[in-house]
Write a protein that holds these residues in place. Structure first.
Motif, PDB file in Angstrom:
ATOM      1  N   ARG A  80      -1.074  -0.567  41.075  1.00  0.00           N
ATOM      2  CA  ARG A  80      -2.507  -0.349  40.882  1.00  0.00           C
ATOM      3  C   ARG A  80      -2.989  -1.323  39.813  1.00  0.00           C
ATOM      4  N   LEU A  81      -4.272  -1.684  39.881  1.00  0.00           N
ATOM      5  CA  LEU A  81      -4.784  -2.664  38.922  1.00  0.00           C
ATOM      6  C   LEU A  81      -6.285  -2.504  38.736  1.00  0.00           C
ATOM      7  N   ILE A  82      -6.711  -2.565  37.466  1.00  0.00           N
ATOM      8  CA  ILE A  82      -8.120  -2.756  37.132  1.00  0.00           C
ATOM      9  C   ILE A  82      -8.265  -4.218  36.743  1.00  0.00           C
ATOM     10  N   GLY A  83      -9.154  -4.943  37.405  1.00  0.00           N
ATOM     11  CA  GLY A  83      -9.278  -6.378  37.200  1.00  0.00           C
ATOM     12  C   GLY A  83     -10.012  -6.726  35.931  1.00  0.00           C
ATOM     13  N   LEU A  84      -9.360  -6.489  34.806  1.00  0.00           N
ATOM     14  CA  LEU A  84      -9.942  -6.724  33.497  1.00  0.00           C
ATOM     15  C   LEU A  84      -8.887  -7.375  32.619  1.00  0.00           C
ATOM     16  N   CYS A  85      -9.312  -8.289  31.755  1.00  0.00           N
ATOM     17  CA  CYS A  85      -8.388  -9.018  30.890  1.00  0.00           C
ATOM     18  C   CYS A  85      -7.421  -8.070  30.190  1.00  0.00           C
ATOM     19  N   GLU A  86      -6.164  -8.480  30.077  1.00  0.00           N
ATOM     20  CA  GLU A  86      -5.100  -7.716  29.425  1.00  0.00           C
ATOM     21  C   GLU A  86      -4.635  -6.516  30.238  1.00  0.00           C
ATOM     22  N   ASN A  87      -5.078  -6.396  31.494  1.00  0.00           N
ATOM     23  CA  ASN A  87      -4.616  -5.326  32.360  1.00  0.00           C
ATOM     24  C   ASN A  87      -3.744  -5.915  33.455  1.00  0.00           C
ATOM     25  N   GLY A  88      -2.461  -5.632  33.400  1.00  0.00           N
ATOM     26  CA  GLY A  88      -1.560  -6.096  34.440  1.00  0.00           C
ATOM     27  C   GLY A  88      -1.369  -5.037  35.506  1.00  0.00           C
ATOM     28  N   PRO A  89      -0.751  -5.373  36.612  1.00  0.00           N
ATOM     29  CA  PRO A  89      -0.471  -4.387  37.663  1.00  0.00           C
ATOM     30  C   PRO A  89       0.383  -3.236  37.130  1.00  0.00           C
ATOM     31  N   GLN A  90       0.005  -2.012  37.490  1.00  0.00           N
ATOM     32  CA  GLN A  90       0.744  -0.816  37.085  1.00  0.00           C
ATOM     33  C   GLN A  90       1.577  -0.325  38.263  1.00  0.00           C
ATOM     34  N   PRO A  91       2.895  -0.379  38.177  1.00  0.00           N
ATOM     35  CA  PRO A  91       3.740  -0.005  39.324  1.00  0.00           C
ATOM     36  C   PRO A  91       3.756   1.498  39.565  1.00  0.00           C
ATOM     37  N   ASP A  92       3.883   1.884  40.826  1.00  0.00           N
ATOM     38  CA  ASP A  92       3.973   3.298  41.193  1.00  0.00           C
ATOM     39  C   ASP A  92       5.303   3.901  40.764  1.00  0.00           C
ATOM     40  N   THR A  93       6.366   3.118  40.816  1.00  0.00           N
ATOM     41  CA  THR A  93       7.696   3.561  40.401  1.00  0.00           C
ATOM     42  C   THR A  93       8.261   2.543  39.419  1.00  0.00           C
ATOM     43  N   SER A  94       9.308   2.923  38.715  1.00  0.00           N
ATOM     44  CA  SER A  94       9.883   2.039  37.695  1.00  0.00           C
ATOM     45  C   SER A  94      10.486   0.791  38.335  1.00  0.00           C
ATOM     46  N   PRO A  95      10.015  -0.397  37.945  1.00  0.00           N
ATOM     47  CA  PRO A  95      10.605  -1.623  38.492  1.00  0.00           C
ATOM     48  C   PRO A  95      12.053  -1.800  38.027  1.00  0.00           C
ATOM     49  N   GLN A  96      12.776  -2.591  38.771  1.00  0.00           N
ATOM     50  CA  GLN A  96      14.160  -2.912  38.408  1.00  0.00           C
ATOM     51  C   GLN A  96      14.157  -4.043  37.384  1.00  0.00           C
ATOM     52  N   ARG A  97      14.927  -3.871  36.313  1.00  0.00           N
ATOM     53  CA  ARG A  97      15.013  -4.909  35.282  1.00  0.00           C
ATOM     54  C   ARG A  97      16.110  -5.911  35.638  1.00  0.00           C
ATOM     55  N   LEU A  98      15.752  -7.177  35.526  1.00  0.00           N
ATOM     56  CA  LEU A  98      16.705  -8.254  35.770  1.00  0.00           C
ATOM     57  C   LEU A  98      16.958  -9.000  34.470  1.00  0.00           C
ATOM     58  N   ASN A  99      18.183  -9.352  34.224  1.00  0.00           N
ATOM     59  CA  ASN A  99      18.527 -10.120  33.035  1.00  0.00           C
ATOM     60  C   ASN A  99      18.353 -11.615  33.337  1.00  0.00           C
ATOM     61  N   LEU A 100      17.122 -11.963  33.700  1.00  0.00           N
ATOM     62  CA  LEU A 100      16.783 -13.336  34.087  1.00  0.00           C
ATOM     63  C   LEU A 100      15.507 -13.744  33.355  1.00  0.00           C
ATOM     64  N   ILE A 101      15.332 -15.029  33.154  1.00  0.00           N
ATOM     65  CA  ILE A 101      14.261 -15.525  32.294  1.00  0.00           C
ATOM     66  C   ILE A 101      13.169 -16.235  33.085  1.00  0.00           C
ATOM     67  N   LEU A 102      11.933 -15.859  32.774  1.00  0.00           N
ATOM     68  CA  LEU A 102      10.762 -16.615  33.195  1.00  0.00           C
ATOM     69  C   LEU A 102      10.293 -17.403  31.988  1.00  0.00           C
ATOM     70  N   CYS A 103      10.368 -18.714  32.059  1.00  0.00           N
ATOM     71  CA  CYS A 103       9.994 -19.570  30.934  1.00  0.00           C
ATOM     72  C   CYS A 103       8.481 -19.625  30.801  1.00  0.00           C
ATOM     73  N   HIS A 104       7.997 -19.451  29.584  1.00  0.00           N
ATOM     74  CA  HIS A 104       6.570 -19.503  29.291  1.00  0.00           C
ATOM     75  C   HIS A 104       6.362 -20.538  28.200  1.00  0.00           C
ATOM     76  N   GLN A 105       5.704 -21.642  28.553  1.00  0.00           N
ATOM     77  CA  GLN A 105       5.573 -22.754  27.616  1.00  0.00           C
ATOM     78  C   GLN A 105       4.135 -23.235  27.540  1.00  0.00           C
ATOM     79  N   PRO A 106       3.242 -22.431  26.914  1.00  0.00           N
ATOM     80  CA  PRO A 106       1.862 -22.875  26.723  1.00  0.00           C
ATOM     81  C   PRO A 106       1.806 -24.037  25.736  1.00  0.00           C
ATOM     82  N   SER A 107       0.648 -24.683  25.648  1.00  0.00           N
ATOM     83  CA  SER A 107       0.515 -25.849  24.768  1.00  0.00           C
ATOM     84  C   SER A 107       0.642 -25.466  23.299  1.00  0.00           C
ATOM     85  N   GLY A 108       0.282 -24.235  22.947  1.00  0.00           N
ATOM     86  CA  GLY A 108       0.445 -23.738  21.584  1.00  0.00           C
ATOM     87  C   GLY A 108       1.345 -22.517  21.572  1.00  0.00           C
TER      88      GLY A 108
END
Length: 278
Positions: free
Chosen positions: A143-171
């Motif tokens: 579920r989601l409200i389309g407003l800043c700082e609101n991410g998708p809310q899962p219906d059930t607990s997602p599975q955690r993975l020990n894997l990395i998503l790299c985030h490299q903003p300019s600052g």
């Protein structure tokens, strides 16, 4: 086998997006890029080169208002959500490639979390925290409200993975300069406060029919000052402990970021409400 739609919302960002698409090859079946306002960097041609769909939408000053529309436009139920300044690690990329070759996940599977290390403008300064970035999910199980700082809310607990998503903003991805020194952050704070004066029904939504905001935002709406003090005093030590448990060195600029930012939203709401009454 599950089919995957990669959704990216951008405001310009042609060069970072090019890097993301190069590093994400073979991770998805469909590419959908939504541009926040008019395309001023010819992002369309880049998306076309990668055989994707490109859609311009009215300026909203953040990506979240576009997500319900993007979910409805996607051809597949499994949504891969990356920002233009992110890209999968080699291990995460391999996992995604393999995911697309396996059987469809169970019907109660909402999605998957990965680790999203903090970035100081030059390098990642955490290795294991935060570990709850929802990067892949089934659109009919969130579920989601389309407003800043609101991410998708899962219906059930997602599975955690020990894997990395790299985030490299300019600052930096955190800290006081990020909170108080960026026009984009200021606009997000103002937009959030204005939104909380009204109803969730005033905003784009995906599978969200409630009359009240999600619990955390409802607290801000009903008790802005108390909530601000609570998040200033309670959230930072809680985040610091979570960093320690995960195996990372607690850094004040990182573990205090969310509490301070949310407190500024609370005070902005109080200010706007007081102004409206007077």
């Amino acid at each position: 086998m599950p089919k995957v739609s990669l959704i990216v919302c951008v405001f310009g960002d042609r060069d970072p997006l090019a890097g993301l698409l190069e590093r994400s090859a073979d991770c998805y079946d469909e590419l959908l890029v939504v541009h926040d306002g008019p395309d001023f960097e010819d992002v369309r041609s880049l998306v076309t080169q990668h055989h994707g769909r490109f859609i311009e939408r009215p300026r909203a000053f953040s990506q979240e208002p576009h997500l319900p529309f993007a979910f409805s436009e996607a051809s597949h139920n499994w949504i891969l959500r990356f920002d233009s300044d992110e890209f999968p690690s080699a291990e995460l990329k391999n996992w995604l490639i393999e995911f697309r070759t396996k059987c469809e996940p169970a019907d109660d599977s909402s999605g998957y979390y990965c680790t999203w290390p903090a970035w100081n403008g030059r390098r990642a300064i955490t290795n294991h925290w935060p570990s709850k970035r929802l990067f892949l999910f089934h659109r009919n199980r969130v579920r989601l409200i389309g407003l800043c700082e609101n991410g998708p809310q899962p219906d059930t607990s997602p599975q955690r993975l020990n894997l990395i998503l790299c985030h490299q903003p300019s600052g930096r991805s955190h800290g006081l300069r990020n909170i108080f020194g960026k026009q984009r952050t200021h606009q997000a704070r103002v937009n959030l406060a204005r939104a909380l004066l009204g109803s969730p029904h005033d905003h784009p939504r995906w599978r969200y029919e409630g009359d009240e905001w999600l619990a955390g935002w409802q607290q801000v709406k009903e008790h802005p000052i108390l909530t601000a003090l609570s998040r200033l005093l309670i959230w930072p030590p809680r985040q610091a402990l979570a960093m320690l448990v995960a195996g990372d060195l607690p850094r004040p600029s990182v573990f205090s970021h969310a509490g301070i930012f949310h407190a500024t939203i609370c005070f902005e709401l109080w200010k706007q409400r007081h102004k409206a009454r007077s």
